[in-house]
Scaffold this motif. Structure first.
Motif, mmCIF file in Angstrom:
data_model
loop_
_atom_site.group_PDB
_atom_site.id
_atom_site.type_symbol
_atom_site.label_atom_id
_atom_site.label_comp_id
_atom_site.label_asym_id
_atom_site.label_seq_id
_atom_site.Cartn_x
_atom_site.Cartn_y
_atom_site.Cartn_z
ATOM 1 N N ARG A 1 32.885 18.520 57.100
ATOM 2 C CA ARG A 1 32.771 19.735 56.291
ATOM 3 C C ARG A 1 33.870 20.730 56.660
ATOM 4 O O ARG A 1 34.473 21.366 55.784
ATOM 5 C CB ARG A 1 31.394 20.352 56.490
ATOM 6 N N ASP A 2 34.155 20.851 57.944
ATOM 7 C CA ASP A 2 35.204 21.764 58.397
ATOM 8 C C ASP A 2 36.584 21.254 57.994
ATOM 9 O O ASP A 2 37.469 22.035 57.618
ATOM 10 C CB ASP A 2 35.127 21.928 59.915
ATOM 11 N N VAL A 3 36.788 19.925 58.061
ATOM 12 C CA VAL A 3 38.058 19.341 57.640
ATOM 13 C C VAL A 3 38.334 19.671 56.179
ATOM 14 O O VAL A 3 39.460 20.045 55.803
ATOM 15 C CB VAL A 3 38.051 17.813 57.863
ATOM 16 N N ALA B 1 41.236 21.937 54.538
ATOM 17 C CA ALA B 1 42.092 21.403 53.482
ATOM 18 C C ALA B 1 42.182 22.380 52.327
ATOM 19 O O ALA B 1 43.254 22.551 51.721
ATOM 20 C CB ALA B 1 41.547 20.058 53.006
ATOM 21 N N GLY B 2 41.076 23.048 52.008
ATOM 22 C CA GLY B 2 41.105 24.074 50.973
ATOM 23 C C GLY B 2 42.014 25.234 51.338
ATOM 24 O O GLY B 2 42.765 25.748 50.496
ATOM 25 N N ARG B 3 41.961 25.655 52.586
ATOM 26 C CA ARG B 3 42.855 26.723 53.049
ATOM 27 C C ARG B 3 44.323 26.290 52.924
ATOM 28 O O ARG B 3 45.186 27.067 52.497
ATOM 29 C CB ARG B 3 42.540 27.081 54.503
ATOM 30 N N LEU B 4 44.599 25.035 53.322
ATOM 31 C CA LEU B 4 45.970 24.540 53.251
ATOM 32 C C LEU B 4 46.444 24.473 51.803
ATOM 33 O O LEU B 4 47.602 24.810 51.509
ATOM 34 C CB LEU B 4 46.062 23.160 53.906
ATOM 35 N N ALA B 5 45.576 24.045 50.899
ATOM 36 C CA ALA B 5 45.958 23.993 49.490
ATOM 37 C C ALA B 5 46.330 25.379 48.975
ATOM 38 O O ALA B 5 47.313 25.538 48.241
ATOM 39 C CB ALA B 5 44.820 23.395 48.664
ATOM 40 N N HIS B 6 45.551 26.393 49.351
ATOM 41 C CA HIS B 6 45.896 27.769 48.974
ATOM 42 C C HIS B 6 47.269 28.147 49.529
ATOM 43 O O HIS B 6 48.093 28.751 48.821
ATOM 44 C CB HIS B 6 44.840 28.732 49.518
ATOM 45 N N ALA B 7 47.518 27.811 50.792
ATOM 46 C CA ALA B 7 48.787 28.172 51.427
ATOM 47 C C ALA B 7 49.958 27.482 50.741
ATOM 48 O O ALA B 7 51.001 28.106 50.473
ATOM 49 C CB ALA B 7 48.749 27.815 52.909
ATOM 50 N N LEU B 8 49.806 26.193 50.439
ATOM 51 C CA LEU B 8 50.883 25.460 49.772
ATOM 52 C C LEU B 8 51.123 26.005 48.373
ATOM 53 O O LEU B 8 52.278 26.124 47.927
ATOM 54 C CB LEU B 8 50.540 23.972 49.709
ATOM 55 N N ASP C 1 41.569 31.458 51.880
ATOM 56 C CA ASP C 1 40.176 31.196 51.530
ATOM 57 C C ASP C 1 39.950 29.686 51.524
ATOM 58 O O ASP C 1 40.753 28.941 50.949
ATOM 59 C CB ASP C 1 39.898 31.770 50.139
ATOM 60 N N PRO C 2 38.860 29.196 52.117
ATOM 61 C CA PRO C 2 38.615 27.751 52.120
ATOM 62 C C PRO C 2 38.175 27.204 50.760
ATOM 63 O O PRO C 2 38.217 25.991 50.536
ATOM 64 C CB PRO C 2 37.500 27.578 53.148
ATOM 65 N N ASN C 3 37.755 28.071 49.871
ATOM 66 C CA ASN C 3 37.238 27.625 48.572
ATOM 67 C C ASN C 3 38.376 27.554 47.555
ATOM 68 O O ASN C 3 38.679 28.537 46.871
ATOM 69 C CB ASN C 3 36.148 28.575 48.095
ATOM 70 N N PHE C 4 38.968 26.381 47.459
ATOM 71 C CA PHE C 4 40.063 26.157 46.526
ATOM 72 C C PHE C 4 39.511 25.543 45.242
ATOM 73 O O PHE C 4 38.647 24.664 45.285
ATOM 74 C CB PHE C 4 41.095 25.206 47.138
ATOM 75 N N GLU C 5 39.985 26.017 44.107
ATOM 76 C CA GLU C 5 39.553 25.461 42.826
ATOM 77 C C GLU C 5 40.416 24.240 42.519
ATOM 78 O O GLU C 5 41.504 24.347 41.969
ATOM 79 C CB GLU C 5 39.677 26.508 41.717
#
Length: 551
Positions: free
Chosen positions: A56-58, A62-69, A178-182
Motif C-alpha cells: 500500500r505504501d509502495v 508511486a502516486g507521489r512520483l507520478a505527480h512529480a514526473l 500528493d499520493p493520490n494520482f488520477e
C-alpha cells in the motif's frame, strides 16, 4: 489451424467487457487486495538489515512520483530512464512511469559507456532516475546526452552523488507531492516499457513492451506448471529489474500477492545467504553463477563453523545459460529446493519454455538423456524452419531454426525497420537459436545461429571483441569463440595473430579501455595463422575443435 485476425463489425461479437490489460491493474491489486504484503530491501550486507514497506505504501509513493514526473513535464508516451539495482524505489518507478502512460526505459548498467549512451539517445529519455551508487557511471555519459532534461537521484542509504550536483533528490520530490494520482485511461496496446538487447551484433536493439504483453506474460507465468508463484511465497528477486522486465517478477508478485525481497546492489554470496535465512525466502530467480557462488560460500562457511539456514527455499528459477546437473542435485539434496530452468529472450520475455524437472530429459536413439529447455508455456507457439523457410515437423528429431509467436512476443524493434525486417518471418520471430521441438512441446536447443557468447546470462559479441582487438597496433588478425566455463556458462577465448610484439597482459589492458570489463577474455591464444573457410571467413569450427583437443 491458423489464428484469425479480429475483424471490424463482426457479426457475432462477444458480450464481455472490454477491460484494459494494463499495469494499472497490478497497481490496484497491490493497493486494494494485497496492501499488507511487504517489500524488503537489503541496506546493510553485514547485519542483514532491511528497509521494509508494504504494498500500500509502495503504491502511494508511486502516486507521489507520478505527480512529480508530471510536474517535470513528463507526458504520456515520453520515455523515462532508470539506472538502478533491485530495491523498493525501483519498483515504485516501475509502477509510476508505466501507470501514468509514460514508457520506462530500464537501462542496463552492465553496458559499456558508449552503448549505454546510445540507448539513452535512441530512446530519447527526457528524465532519468539514477541510483546514487551508479551516479558516477551515469555522469560519464551525461554530457553527451541531448534529450535528457532532468536527472533524479535515488539515495541507496550509503552513497551520495557528488558527480551529479544539479540532480534532483528522489525523496525530496516525493515529500512535496500528493499520493493520490488520477491515473489516466490507457489503451492496453500502448507502450509501457523499453528494454535494449545487449548488442550482440551492432548497436543494441530496443524491445518496446505493451501493457497487454506485460499482463498476459505475468498471467501465463503465474501458472503452477510455469513459475508457480503464489500468495504464500516470499520471492527473492535476484534477476536485475533492467533485464527483460526483471523476468516479469514485479508484475507476477503484484498480481498474486507474494512478498518481495530485494537485494539492492549486494549480490555477493555472504549477504545473500543471510538474506535468504533472515527473510525466509521461498522462491527466487537468477543466473546459475549466483547459485554456484552461493553453494561454494555455504561449503566454506560450514568448514569455518558458520551456517545459514536456507531450508525455506522451495523453488529456484535459473535462466540465461545452461544449468549444470550437479547444481540442480546439490540444491535438492542439501536444501530440498527445486532448481527449474527457463528459456526466453528480451524479445519474448523469459519463461517461453520452462523445465519443471519431471519431463526435463528426452531420450536419444542411443538411450542417453539430453536435457531440454522445457515445455512451451501458455500463450507461446514454437515452430522450426529449414534454410528455405519451410516449416519442419515437431517430432523431436528434425533440427531447424527456432521461431516463436504469441501476445508476449515482439513484432519488431523500436525505431529500426531494418532489424525488424531481418527478425520477422511470416509473422514469426526468428530467435537465432537452432534446435528440436517434440510433439509435447518440449524444446531442445542444439546450437546458435550466430557466434555470440553467453556469459553469466549476458551476451558478449565475438564480432565486437574482434573489431576492438584489431584496433591494437600489434594485432594482425583476431578471432573469438565461446568456450565452456563451469562458473559463467561460457567465456570468450581470443585467437590472435601478431604483427609486432605484445603480451596477453597488453591485450587485456587495451580491451579494458574499449569494452565492458566482463567482456575481456581471461586467455588469449597467440598463433601463427587462423584458418579460413572457402568464403574467406575465419573457420571457428576448427578453432573450437583445436581447443577441445587440448582440453
Amino acid at each position: 489451424m491458423q489464428p484469425t485476425s479480429p475483424r471490424q463489425g463482426s457479426p457475432y461479437p462477444g458480450l464481455m467487457m472490454d477491460f484494459p490489460l494494463t499495469v494499472q491493474h497490478v497497481l490496484r491489486r497491490m493497493e486494494g487486495i494485497w496492501g499488507g504484503k511487504k517489500v524488503f530491501t537489503l541496506i546493510d550486507p553485514d547485519t542483514g538489515a532491511c528497509a521494509e514497506r508494504d504494498f500500500r505504501d509502495v503504491v502511494a509513493r508511486a502516486g507521489r512520483l507520478a505527480h512529480a514526473l508530471q510536474r517535470l513535464g513528463v507526458r504520456p508516451g515520453d520515455r523515462v530512464g532508470s539506472l538502478a539495482w533491485n530495491n523498493a524505489q525501483h519498483l515504485e518507478v516501475y509502477l509510476a512511469v508505466m501507470s501514468m502512460g509514460a514508457v520506462l526505459h530500464t537501462m542496463n548498467l552492465r553496458l559499456h559507456g558508449d552503448q549505454l549512451a546510445y540507448t539513452v539517445d535512441h530512446a530519447e529519455d527526457v528524465v532519468v532516475l539514477v541510483e546514487s551508487s551508479l551516479s558516477g557511471q551515469f555522469a560519464e555519459v551525461l554530457p553527451g546526452l541531448e534529450s535528457v532534461r532532468e536527472v533524479i537521484v535515488i539515495d541507496d542509504f550509503s552513497n551520495p552523488a557528488p558527480e551529479l550536483p544539479s540532480a534532483l533528490d528522489y525523496e525530496t520530490l516525493l515529500e512535496r507531492e500528493d499520493p493520490n494520482f488520477e491515473w489516466p485511461h490507457l489503451d492496453e496496446r500502448s507502450a509501457a516499457a523499453l528494454c535494449y538487447t545487449s548488442g550482440t551484433t551492432g548497436d543494441p536493439k530496443g524491445v518496446l513492451y505493451s501493457h497487454r504483453s506485460i499482463i498476459l506474460h505475468a498471467l501465463a507465468m503465474s501458472g503452477a506448471d510455469v513459475y508457480g508463484i503464489t500468495s504464500r511465497d516470499r520471492v527473492l528477486a535476484l534477476v536485475p529489474l533492467f533485464h527483460a522486465m526483471g523476468w516479469g517478477l514485479p508484475f507476477i508478485c503484484g498480481l498474486v500477492g507474494s512478498d518481495i525481497v530485494m537485494p539492492g546492489r549486494h549480490l555477493k554470496p555472504g549477504p545473500l545467504a543471510r538474506l535468504i535465512a533472515d527473510q525466509r525466502a521461498t522462491w527466487s530467480a537468477g543466473v546459475p553463477t549466483l547459485w554456484l557462488d552461493l553453494l561454494q560460500y555455504m561449503d566454506e562457511a560450514a568448514d569455518a563453523g558458520r551456517s545459514h539456514d536456507l531450508s525455506s527455499l522451495d523453488t529456484i528459477l535459473c535462466g540465461g545459460t545452461a544449468v549444470a546437473e550437479s547444481l540442480i542435485e546439490a540444491y535438492k539434496t542439501r536444501f530440498d529446493a527445486d532448481v527449474i530452468e527457463g528459456w526466453g529472450m528480451t524479445e519474448i520475455f523469459p519463461g517461453a519454455t520452462v523445465d519443471r524437472g519431471s519431463m526435463s530429459a528426452a531420450r536419444t536413439d542411443g538411450g542417453t538423456r539430453r536435457k531440454t529447455a522445457g515445455r512451451v508455456s501458455p500463450l507461446y507457439e514454437l515452430r522450426l524452419v529449414d534454410v528455405d523457410g519451410t516449416v519442419m515437423p515437431n517430432d523431436g528429431v528434425a533440427v531447424g531454426a527456432l521461431e516463436v509467436r504469441g501476445p508476449a512476443v515482439a513484432s519488431g524493434y523500436f525505431k529500426s525497420d531494418a532489424a525488424t525486417a531481418a527478425a520477422i518471418h511470416d509473422g514469426w520471430l526468428r530467435t537465432g537459436d537452432v534446435g528440436t521441438v517434440d510433439s509435447t512441446g518440449q524444446l531442445r536447443i542444439t546450437d546458435r545461429a550466430k557466434d555470440v557468447i553467453k556469459s553469466g546470462g549476458e551476451w558478449i559479441s565475438s564480432q565486437d571483441l574482434e573489431v576492438e582487438l584489431l584496433a591494437h597496433p600489434a594485432v594482425r588478425e583476431a578471432a573469438v569463440i565461446g568456450v565452456a566455463d563451469q562458473r559463467w556458462g561460457e567465456r570468450p577465448l581470443a585467437f590472435v595473430v601478431l604483427g609486432a610484439p605484445a603480451t596477453e597482459s597488453d591485450l587485456k589492458t587495451f580491451l579494458m579501455e574499449r569494452v565492458a570489463r566482463w567482456w575481456v577474455p581471461e586467455h588469449f591464444e597467440i598463433v601463427d595463422e587462423i584458418l579460413r573457410t572457402t568464403t574467406g571467413k575465419f573457420d571457428k569450427k576448427i578453432l573450437r575443435a583445436q581447443f577441445d583437443e587440448r582440453h
